[in-house]
Design a protein around this motif. Sequence first.
Motif, PDB file in Angstrom:
ATOM      1  N   ILE A 148      11.812   4.704  -2.599  1.00  0.00           N
ATOM      2  CA  ILE A 148      11.297   3.660  -3.497  1.00  0.00           C
ATOM      3  C   ILE A 148      12.418   2.701  -3.880  1.00  0.00           C
ATOM      4  CG2 ILE A 148      10.362   3.236  -5.810  1.00  0.00           C
ATOM      5  CD1 ILE A 148       8.695   5.739  -5.505  1.00  0.00           C
ATOM      6  N   GLY A 149      13.608   3.230  -4.106  1.00  0.00           N
ATOM      7  CA  GLY A 149      14.752   2.373  -4.448  1.00  0.00           C
ATOM      8  C   GLY A 149      15.125   1.434  -3.329  1.00  0.00           C
ATOM      9  N   SER A 150      15.099   1.932  -2.107  1.00  0.00           N
ATOM     10  CA  SER A 150      15.446   1.052  -0.983  1.00  0.00           C
ATOM     11  C   SER A 150      14.353   0.034  -0.701  1.00  0.00           C
ATOM     12  CB  SER A 150      15.730   1.885   0.267  1.00  0.00           C
ATOM     13  OG  SER A 150      14.553   2.523   0.705  1.00  0.00           O
ATOM     14  N   MET A 151      13.100   0.383  -0.992  1.00  0.00           N
ATOM     15  CA  MET A 151      12.007  -0.583  -0.793  1.00  0.00           C
ATOM     16  C   MET A 151      12.084  -1.727  -1.795  1.00  0.00           C
ATOM     17  SD  MET A 151       8.751   1.891  -0.021  1.00  0.00           S
ATOM     18  CE  MET A 151       7.573   0.561  -0.010  1.00  0.00           C
ATOM     19  N   THR A 152      12.476  -1.431  -3.008  1.00  0.00           N
ATOM     20  CA  THR A 152      12.504  -2.466  -4.045  1.00  0.00           C
ATOM     21  C   THR A 152      13.841  -3.183  -4.141  1.00  0.00           C
ATOM     22  OG1 THR A 152      13.114  -0.834  -5.708  1.00  0.00           O
ATOM     23  CG2 THR A 152      10.766  -1.298  -5.440  1.00  0.00           C
ATOM     24  N   ALA A 153      14.865  -2.702  -3.446  1.00  0.00           N
ATOM     25  CA  ALA A 153      16.193  -3.309  -3.565  1.00  0.00           C
ATOM     26  C   ALA A 153      16.264  -4.683  -2.901  1.00  0.00           C
ATOM     27  CB  ALA A 153      17.248  -2.394  -2.959  1.00  0.00           C
ATOM     28  N   ALA A 201      13.464  24.078  -5.131  1.00  0.00           N
ATOM     29  CA  ALA A 201      14.371  23.383  -4.214  1.00  0.00           C
ATOM     30  C   ALA A 201      13.616  22.373  -3.362  1.00  0.00           C
ATOM     31  CB  ALA A 201      15.098  24.394  -3.333  1.00  0.00           C
ATOM     32  N   ILE A 202      12.427  22.752  -2.878  1.00  0.00           N
ATOM     33  CA  ILE A 202      11.624  21.825  -2.069  1.00  0.00           C
ATOM     34  C   ILE A 202      11.165  20.632  -2.902  1.00  0.00           C
ATOM     35  CG2 ILE A 202       9.431  21.589  -0.826  1.00  0.00           C
ATOM     36  CD1 ILE A 202       9.850  24.509   0.119  1.00  0.00           C
ATOM     37  N   LEU A 203      10.703  20.888  -4.118  1.00  0.00           N
ATOM     38  CA  LEU A 203      10.253  19.791  -4.989  1.00  0.00           C
ATOM     39  C   LEU A 203      11.414  18.875  -5.379  1.00  0.00           C
ATOM     40  CD1 LEU A 203       7.694  21.610  -7.319  1.00  0.00           C
ATOM     41  CD2 LEU A 203       7.193  19.905  -5.572  1.00  0.00           C
ATOM     42  N   ALA A 204      12.579  19.444  -5.617  1.00  0.00           N
ATOM     43  CA  ALA A 204      13.747  18.620  -5.958  1.00  0.00           C
ATOM     44  C   ALA A 204      14.154  17.750  -4.776  1.00  0.00           C
ATOM     45  CB  ALA A 204      14.909  19.499  -6.398  1.00  0.00           C
ATOM     46  N   THR A 205      14.092  18.312  -3.561  1.00  0.00           N
ATOM     47  CA  THR A 205      14.419  17.535  -2.368  1.00  0.00           C
ATOM     48  C   THR A 205      13.420  16.394  -2.174  1.00  0.00           C
ATOM     49  OG1 THR A 205      15.330  19.525  -1.361  1.00  0.00           O
ATOM     50  CG2 THR A 205      14.850  17.686   0.109  1.00  0.00           C
ATOM     51  N   LEU A 206      12.128  16.687  -2.351  1.00  0.00           N
ATOM     52  CA  LEU A 206      11.103  15.634  -2.252  1.00  0.00           C
ATOM     53  C   LEU A 206      11.313  14.561  -3.317  1.00  0.00           C
ATOM     54  CD1 LEU A 206       7.790  17.580  -1.524  1.00  0.00           C
ATOM     55  CD2 LEU A 206       8.848  15.819  -0.112  1.00  0.00           C
ATOM     56  N   PHE A 207      11.648  14.997  -4.519  1.00  0.00           N
ATOM     57  CA  PHE A 207      11.861  14.053  -5.620  1.00  0.00           C
ATOM     58  C   PHE A 207      12.992  13.073  -5.292  1.00  0.00           C
ATOM     59  CE2 PHE A 207      13.877  12.892  -9.667  1.00  0.00           C
ATOM     60  CZ  PHE A 207      12.789  12.379 -10.351  1.00  0.00           C
ATOM     61  N   PHE A 208      14.116  13.589  -4.807  1.00  0.00           N
ATOM     62  CA  PHE A 208      15.246  12.717  -4.481  1.00  0.00           C
ATOM     63  C   PHE A 208      14.950  11.843  -3.271  1.00  0.00           C
ATOM     64  CE2 PHE A 208      17.761  15.947  -6.877  1.00  0.00           C
ATOM     65  CZ  PHE A 208      18.141  15.113  -7.891  1.00  0.00           C
ATOM     66  N   MET A 228       0.827  -1.194   0.000  1.00  0.00           N
ATOM     67  CA  MET A 228       0.000   0.000   0.000  1.00  0.00           C
ATOM     68  C   MET A 228       0.875   1.262   0.000  1.00  0.00           C
ATOM     69  SD  MET A 228      -2.996   1.232   0.148  1.00  0.00           S
ATOM     70  CE  MET A 228      -3.759   2.757   0.552  1.00  0.00           C
ATOM     71  N   LEU A 229       1.919   1.250   0.819  1.00  0.00           N
ATOM     72  CA  LEU A 229       2.809   2.408   0.897  1.00  0.00           C
ATOM     73  C   LEU A 229       3.557   2.608  -0.413  1.00  0.00           C
ATOM     74  CD1 LEU A 229       4.102   4.622   2.663  1.00  0.00           C
ATOM     75  CD2 LEU A 229       5.843   2.947   3.280  1.00  0.00           C
ATOM     76  N   TYR A 230       3.891   1.506  -1.061  1.00  0.00           N
ATOM     77  CA  TYR A 230       4.614   1.585  -2.330  1.00  0.00           C
ATOM     78  C   TYR A 230       3.777   2.313  -3.387  1.00  0.00           C
ATOM     79  CZ  TYR A 230       7.193   0.036  -6.449  1.00  0.00           C
ATOM     80  OH  TYR A 230       7.898  -0.006  -7.614  1.00  0.00           O
ATOM     81  N   GLU A 231       2.490   1.995  -3.483  1.00  0.00           N
ATOM     82  CA  GLU A 231       1.618   2.636  -4.468  1.00  0.00           C
ATOM     83  C   GLU A 231       1.439   4.121  -4.157  1.00  0.00           C
ATOM     84  OE1 GLU A 231       0.747  -0.286  -3.022  1.00  0.00           O
ATOM     85  OE2 GLU A 231       0.936  -1.650  -4.716  1.00  0.00           O
ATOM     86  N   VAL A 232       1.319   4.466  -2.869  1.00  0.00           N
ATOM     87  CA  VAL A 232       1.181   5.871  -2.480  1.00  0.00           C
ATOM     88  C   VAL A 232       2.448   6.641  -2.845  1.00  0.00           C
ATOM     89  CG1 VAL A 232       0.944   7.421  -0.485  1.00  0.00           C
ATOM     90  CG2 VAL A 232      -0.496   5.393  -0.653  1.00  0.00           C
ATOM     91  N   LEU A 233       3.595   6.034  -2.608  1.00  0.00           N
ATOM     92  CA  LEU A 233       4.853   6.691  -2.960  1.00  0.00           C
ATOM     93  C   LEU A 233       5.005   6.866  -4.471  1.00  0.00           C
ATOM     94  CD1 LEU A 233       7.447   5.185  -0.464  1.00  0.00           C
ATOM     95  CD2 LEU A 233       6.618   7.520  -0.573  1.00  0.00           C
ATOM     96  N   LEU A 234       4.539   5.894  -5.249  1.00  0.00           N
ATOM     97  CA  LEU A 234       4.618   6.028  -6.700  1.00  0.00           C
ATOM     98  C   LEU A 234       3.750   7.172  -7.204  1.00  0.00           C
ATOM     99  CD1 LEU A 234       4.694   2.384  -8.124  1.00  0.00           C
ATOM    100  CD2 LEU A 234       6.488   4.099  -8.170  1.00  0.00           C
ATOM    101  N   VAL A 235       2.550   7.308  -6.645  1.00  0.00           N
ATOM    102  CA  VAL A 235       1.668   8.407  -7.049  1.00  0.00           C
ATOM    103  C   VAL A 235       2.276   9.743  -6.635  1.00  0.00           C
ATOM    104  CG1 VAL A 235      -0.608   9.433  -6.660  1.00  0.00           C
ATOM    105  CG2 VAL A 235      -0.416   6.985  -7.053  1.00  0.00           C
ATOM    106  N   ALA A 236       2.791   9.831  -5.408  1.00  0.00           N
ATOM    107  CA  ALA A 236       3.431  11.066  -4.951  1.00  0.00           C
ATOM    108  C   ALA A 236       4.661  11.382  -5.808  1.00  0.00           C
ATOM    109  CB  ALA A 236       3.823  10.936  -3.478  1.00  0.00           C
ATOM    110  N   TYR A 237       5.405  10.377  -6.186  1.00  0.00           N
ATOM    111  CA  TYR A 237       6.587  10.535  -7.031  1.00  0.00           C
ATOM    112  C   TYR A 237       6.211  11.131  -8.386  1.00  0.00           C
ATOM    113  CZ  TYR A 237      11.043   9.058  -9.140  1.00  0.00           C
ATOM    114  OH  TYR A 237      12.257   9.027  -9.763  1.00  0.00           O
ATOM    115  N   LEU A 238       5.134  10.636  -8.962  1.00  0.00           N
ATOM    116  CA  LEU A 238       4.666  11.143 -10.251  1.00  0.00           C
ATOM    117  C   LEU A 238       4.219  12.601 -10.133  1.00  0.00           C
ATOM    118  CD1 LEU A 238       3.873  10.571 -13.219  1.00  0.00           C
ATOM    119  CD2 LEU A 238       1.637   9.902 -12.354  1.00  0.00           C
TER     120      LEU A 238
END
Length: 135
Positions: free
Chosen positions: A71-76, A58-65, A1-11
């Motif tokens: 997401i990378g650590s969740m799927t690794a 700057a805030i959006l770039a920080t959120l993006f990274f 569930m958290l993964y899908e929320v993070l993907l939507v927020a990432y987009l």
Amino acid sequence: MLYEVLLVAYLIVALLLIGFVLIQQGKGADMGASFGAGGSNTVFGSSGSGNFMTRTTAILATLFFFISLTIGSMTANTDKEVDSFQNIDIPVQDVQPAEPLPMSDIPNVGTPVDELETSDVPATEDEPESSDEPN
């Protein structure tokens, strides 16, 4: 569930970041405004747009990274399902070729092959028969 929320927020963050970067003026835009081009009149005032846009970017770039790393650590640490073509530990079973059928088991369809016409073009009645002699 958290993964899908993070993907939507990432987009959403990625699209907002792209939008804010495209809206910003370049470094040379102030040069034209100083010579009377009229580009300094903005919605946020002459100096307010730079601070607002810079901070938001700057805030959006920080959120993006941050979301990217999360997401990378969740799927690794997840294991992928191994495809049957990639698994070389299981040996291939030896398959015996099928024995050919005896000639008596082949069904007879009727007309022998020798009696069939070999031409694909139907003969017409109007054409004269060709002769081997040249004219």
